[in-house]
Write a protein that holds these residues in place. Structure first.
Motif, PDB file in Angstrom:
ATOM      1  N   UNK A 118       0.827  -1.208   0.000  1.00  0.00           N
ATOM      2  CA  UNK A 118       0.000   0.000   0.000  1.00  0.00           C
ATOM      3  C   UNK A 118       0.863   1.260   0.000  1.00  0.00           C
ATOM      4  N   UNK A 119       0.540   2.199  -0.903  1.00  0.00           N
ATOM      5  CA  UNK A 119       1.327   3.429  -1.005  1.00  0.00           C
ATOM      6  C   UNK A 119       0.547   4.667  -0.600  1.00  0.00           C
ATOM      7  N   UNK A 120      -0.743   4.713  -0.978  1.00  0.00           N
ATOM      8  CA  UNK A 120      -1.516   5.894  -0.607  1.00  0.00           C
ATOM      9  C   UNK A 120      -2.968   5.551  -0.354  1.00  0.00           C
ATOM     10  N   UNK A 121      -3.588   6.348   0.507  1.00  0.00           N
ATOM     11  CA  UNK A 121      -4.984   6.185   0.884  1.00  0.00           C
ATOM     12  C   UNK A 121      -5.732   7.429   0.430  1.00  0.00           C
ATOM     13  N   UNK A 122      -6.705   7.232  -0.467  1.00  0.00           N
ATOM     14  CA  UNK A 122      -7.499   8.340  -1.019  1.00  0.00           C
ATOM     15  C   UNK A 122      -8.845   8.422  -0.324  1.00  0.00           C
ATOM     16  N   UNK A 123      -9.244   9.625   0.049  1.00  0.00           N
ATOM     17  CA  UNK A 123     -10.569   9.882   0.610  1.00  0.00           C
ATOM     18  C   UNK A 123     -11.217  10.968  -0.247  1.00  0.00           C
ATOM     19  N   UNK A 124     -12.211  10.571  -1.041  1.00  0.00           N
ATOM     20  CA  UNK A 124     -12.778  11.425  -2.088  1.00  0.00           C
ATOM     21  C   UNK A 124     -14.228  11.770  -1.782  1.00  0.00           C
ATOM     22  N   UNK A 125     -14.584  13.043  -1.995  1.00  0.00           N
ATOM     23  CA  UNK A 125     -15.972  13.507  -1.861  1.00  0.00           C
ATOM     24  C   UNK A 125     -16.415  14.075  -3.211  1.00  0.00           C
TER      25      UNK A 125
ATOM     26  N   UNK B 199      -0.086   9.799   1.779  1.00  0.00           N
ATOM     27  CA  UNK B 199       0.960   9.127   1.027  1.00  0.00           C
ATOM     28  C   UNK B 199       2.072   8.709   1.991  1.00  0.00           C
ATOM     29  N   UNK B 200       2.464   7.442   1.928  1.00  0.00           N
ATOM     30  CA  UNK B 200       3.529   6.958   2.806  1.00  0.00           C
ATOM     31  C   UNK B 200       4.821   7.735   2.594  1.00  0.00           C
TER      32      UNK B 200
ATOM     33  N   UNK C 167       1.618   7.267  13.954  1.00  0.00           N
ATOM     34  CA  UNK C 167       2.495   8.439  14.063  1.00  0.00           C
ATOM     35  C   UNK C 167       3.696   8.360  13.117  1.00  0.00           C
ATOM     36  N   UNK C 168       3.626   7.476  12.121  1.00  0.00           N
ATOM     37  CA  UNK C 168       4.660   7.447  11.077  1.00  0.00           C
ATOM     38  C   UNK C 168       4.495   8.679  10.194  1.00  0.00           C
ATOM     39  N   UNK C 169       5.587   9.205   9.647  1.00  0.00           N
ATOM     40  CA  UNK C 169       5.471  10.384   8.779  1.00  0.00           C
ATOM     41  C   UNK C 169       4.800  10.038   7.454  1.00  0.00           C
ATOM     42  N   UNK C 170       3.999  10.971   6.977  1.00  0.00           N
ATOM     43  CA  UNK C 170       3.308  10.818   5.695  1.00  0.00           C
ATOM     44  C   UNK C 170       3.125  12.197   5.089  1.00  0.00           C
ATOM     45  N   UNK C 171       2.688  12.201   3.843  1.00  0.00           N
ATOM     46  CA  UNK C 171       2.392  13.445   3.152  1.00  0.00           C
ATOM     47  C   UNK C 171       0.893  13.483   2.903  1.00  0.00           C
ATOM     48  N   UNK C 172       0.250  14.562   3.317  1.00  0.00           N
ATOM     49  CA  UNK C 172      -1.173  14.751   3.051  1.00  0.00           C
ATOM     50  C   UNK C 172      -1.309  15.667   1.852  1.00  0.00           C
TER      51      UNK C 172
END
Length: 198
Positions: free
Chosen positions: A96-103, A184-185, A159-164
């Motif tokens: 898994x690389x990124x989690x998308x939350x779409x509206x 994004x990881x 609490x791992x670093x990620x990019x929003x």
């Protein structure tokens, strides 16, 4: 080779994100980070396939929701208006690389939740089925630490670093079509921007 030289080399490789040193467990080689062009036009699936990584989308949630203040403001609709919420985990090479939350505004996309949201591009689906082509997007990037739920889905420690990446996508008519947040990881992905210097 002296021990000091080896330690310096290992420290440099750690700083570059090529290895991870853990007390009591030793040193492990990390997979290389995936460089992505923030202004690129390729979809996630196209980009990962081009790198030889098998792309996959896992649908976590797909449901109707009422727009809160932030979502309503982003989509230019009244608070409480019906929206469609999609949460998708984007995977490359089994990781898994990124989690998308779409509206999305519900009235523009009737029947969307009944379609296949795991195979193919969401933007291609919006164009083919609803005649709405995404013409531009405005995105903001922010470093964050992952909360427990997002960390679990991304196979990371809390609490791992990620990019929003938070953004609004607009149709050719200039009307907002999508409001999205993507986590994004930070250990596997790196974004770059190429500029023309005048």
């Amino acid at each position: 080779c002296s021990l000091i030289t080896v330690r310096r080399a290992l420290s440099e490789l750690t700083r570059e994100g090529r290895i991870q040193r853990t007390r009591g467990r030793g040193t492990t080689v990390l997979p290389p980070r995936i460089d992505r062009d923030i202004a690129g036009t390729l979809s996630f699936a196209e980009e990962m396939a081009g790198r030889g990584l098998d792309p996959e989308t896992r649908l976590i949630a797909a449901r109707p929701e009422s727009a809160g203040e932030v979502v309503a403001g982003a989509l230019g609709i009244e608070p409480g208006s019906p929206t469609l919420y999609l949460e998708r985990l984007r995977v490359a090479g089994g990781e898994p690389l990124l989690l998308e939350q779409v509206h999305l505004p519900a009235e523009r996309f009737p029947g969307l939740l009944a379609t296949d949201l795991e195979h193919g591009s969401l933007y291609d689906l919006l164009t083919a089925r609803y005649g709405i082509r995404i013409a531009r997007a405005r995105e903001a990037l922010e470093p964050v630490v992952l909360r427990a739920r997002e960390a679990r889905l991304l196979d990371q420690k809390p609490r791992s670093p990620a990019l929003l990446i938070e953004g609004i996508a607009f149709g050719a008519d200039g009307v907002p079509v999508e409001f999205a947040r993507s986590y994004v990881r930070g250990d596997r992905t790196r974004y770059y921007v190429e500029r023309v210097v005048v």
